[in-house]
Design a protein around this motif. Structure first.
Motif, PDB file in Angstrom:
ATOM      1  N   GLU A  39      38.391  40.899  37.736  1.00  0.00           N
ATOM      2  CA  GLU A  39      37.018  40.651  37.288  1.00  0.00           C
ATOM      3  C   GLU A  39      36.921  39.310  36.568  1.00  0.00           C
ATOM      4  OE1 GLU A  39      34.962  44.838  36.202  1.00  0.00           O
ATOM      5  OE2 GLU A  39      36.895  44.455  35.190  1.00  0.00           O
ATOM      6  N   CYS A  40      37.950  38.976  35.816  1.00  0.00           N
ATOM      7  CA  CYS A  40      37.965  37.689  35.117  1.00  0.00           C
ATOM      8  C   CYS A  40      38.032  36.538  36.108  1.00  0.00           C
ATOM      9  CB  CYS A  40      39.135  37.641  34.143  1.00  0.00           C
ATOM     10  SG  CYS A  40      38.991  38.834  32.796  1.00  0.00           S
ATOM     11  N   GLU A  42      36.972  36.640  39.214  1.00  0.00           N
ATOM     12  CA  GLU A  42      35.664  36.610  39.876  1.00  0.00           C
ATOM     13  C   GLU A  42      34.625  35.898  39.019  1.00  0.00           C
ATOM     14  OE1 GLU A  42      34.557  40.638  40.832  1.00  0.00           O
ATOM     15  OE2 GLU A  42      36.334  40.921  42.090  1.00  0.00           O
ATOM     16  N   SER A  43      34.688  36.119  37.707  1.00  0.00           N
ATOM     17  CA  SER A  43      33.731  35.478  36.811  1.00  0.00           C
ATOM     18  C   SER A  43      33.955  33.970  36.757  1.00  0.00           C
ATOM     19  CB  SER A  43      33.818  36.094  35.413  1.00  0.00           C
ATOM     20  OG  SER A  43      32.732  35.668  34.625  1.00  0.00           O
ATOM     21  N   TYR A 101      25.563  30.055  29.985  1.00  0.00           N
ATOM     22  CA  TYR A 101      25.561  31.482  29.625  1.00  0.00           C
ATOM     23  C   TYR A 101      25.268  31.751  28.158  1.00  0.00           C
ATOM     24  CZ  TYR A 101      27.049  32.393  34.318  1.00  0.00           C
ATOM     25  OH  TYR A 101      27.091  32.460  35.682  1.00  0.00           O
ATOM     26  N   ALA A 145      32.671  31.870  31.595  1.00  0.00           N
ATOM     27  CA  ALA A 145      33.058  33.043  32.388  1.00  0.00           C
ATOM     28  C   ALA A 145      33.154  34.283  31.504  1.00  0.00           C
ATOM     29  CB  ALA A 145      34.385  32.784  33.098  1.00  0.00           C
ATOM     30  N   SER A 146      33.628  34.105  30.284  1.00  0.00           N
ATOM     31  CA  SER A 146      33.703  35.202  29.328  1.00  0.00           C
ATOM     32  C   SER A 146      32.303  35.695  28.953  1.00  0.00           C
ATOM     33  CB  SER A 146      34.459  34.735  28.072  1.00  0.00           C
ATOM     34  OG  SER A 146      34.411  35.696  27.063  1.00  0.00           O
ATOM     35  N   ARG A 148      29.628  35.395  30.701  1.00  0.00           N
ATOM     36  CA  ARG A 148      29.067  36.037  31.892  1.00  0.00           C
ATOM     37  C   ARG A 148      29.491  37.501  31.953  1.00  0.00           C
ATOM     38  NH1 ARG A 148      30.780  37.191  36.907  1.00  0.00           N
ATOM     39  NH2 ARG A 148      29.196  37.209  38.552  1.00  0.00           N
ATOM     40  N   ILE A 149      30.752  37.771  31.673  1.00  0.00           N
ATOM     41  CA  ILE A 149      31.247  39.157  31.656  1.00  0.00           C
ATOM     42  C   ILE A 149      30.562  39.939  30.544  1.00  0.00           C
ATOM     43  CG2 ILE A 149      33.276  40.586  31.127  1.00  0.00           C
ATOM     44  CD1 ILE A 149      34.937  38.499  32.710  1.00  0.00           C
ATOM     45  N   GLN A 152      27.224  41.126  31.468  1.00  0.00           N
ATOM     46  CA  GLN A 152      27.210  42.134  32.528  1.00  0.00           C
ATOM     47  C   GLN A 152      27.956  43.411  32.145  1.00  0.00           C
ATOM     48  OE1 GLN A 152      28.808  40.135  35.956  1.00  0.00           O
ATOM     49  NE2 GLN A 152      26.954  38.956  36.268  1.00  0.00           N
TER      50      GLN A 152
END
Length: 161
Positions: A39-40, A42-43, A101, A145-146, A148-149, A152
């Motif tokens: 998942e990381c 992907e982000s 973000y 990216a962090s 973004r996670i 979500q």
């Protein structure tokens, strides 16, 4: 410029997708015990899919490379060679990635810029290459990216809004 080209450029400078994803994982795992490295990754890839992020990375990395080749005008050449602490343009450029973000990304970037975690520390301490921009760009990418996670996270508390 494409996502694939930026990933290749990062790898040429010693930074892998996995290294960035590891930083993302370290930032978000305390808030999401189900988070996976996949998942990381992907982000990170989702952030890298944004053209403005690609252009920002390309610009900063190119300035580092030109400084290594001694192809910048003075005094900029000397400023980058010394990694002048008051320069600040490197952080300013990285903030362009972070702001995609929001505030979570900004606070994470500040933390990473101070702590120099993982590959960010390696880049910052590498004296055989100039990474004035790259260490901050990687921090900005990981912070975005962090965030973004975080945005979500399905396990986040709902407030009925």
């Amino acid at each position: 410029m494409t996502q694939k080209a930026v990933l290749q450029l990062l790898e040429e400078r010693g930074v892998t997708l996995g290294q960035i994803a590891h930083i993302v994982y370290m930032l978000q795992q305390p808030y999401n015990d189900r988070l996976t490295m996949e998942e990381c990754e992907e982000s990170v890839l989702a952030v890298l899919a944004k053209r403005e992020v690609q252009f920002t990375l390309y610009t900063g990395i190119t300035l580092d490379v030109l400084a290594e080749r001694k192809q910048l005008p003075q005094p900029l050449q000397a400023i980058l060679e010394q990694d002048e602490s008051l320069y600040g343009v490197d952080e300013t450029l990285a903030l362009g990635i972070v702001h995609v973000y929001g505030m979570i990304g900004l606070t994470s970037f500040g933390y990473l810029d101070k702590e120099k975690t993982g590959v960010i520390r390696e880049l910052n301490n590498n004296r055989s290459q100039i990474h004035v921009f790259l260490d901050d760009l990687v921090a900005g990418l990981a912070a975005a990216a962090s965030a973004r996670i975080a945005h979500q996270n399905k396990n986040a508390k709902e407030y009925g809004i």
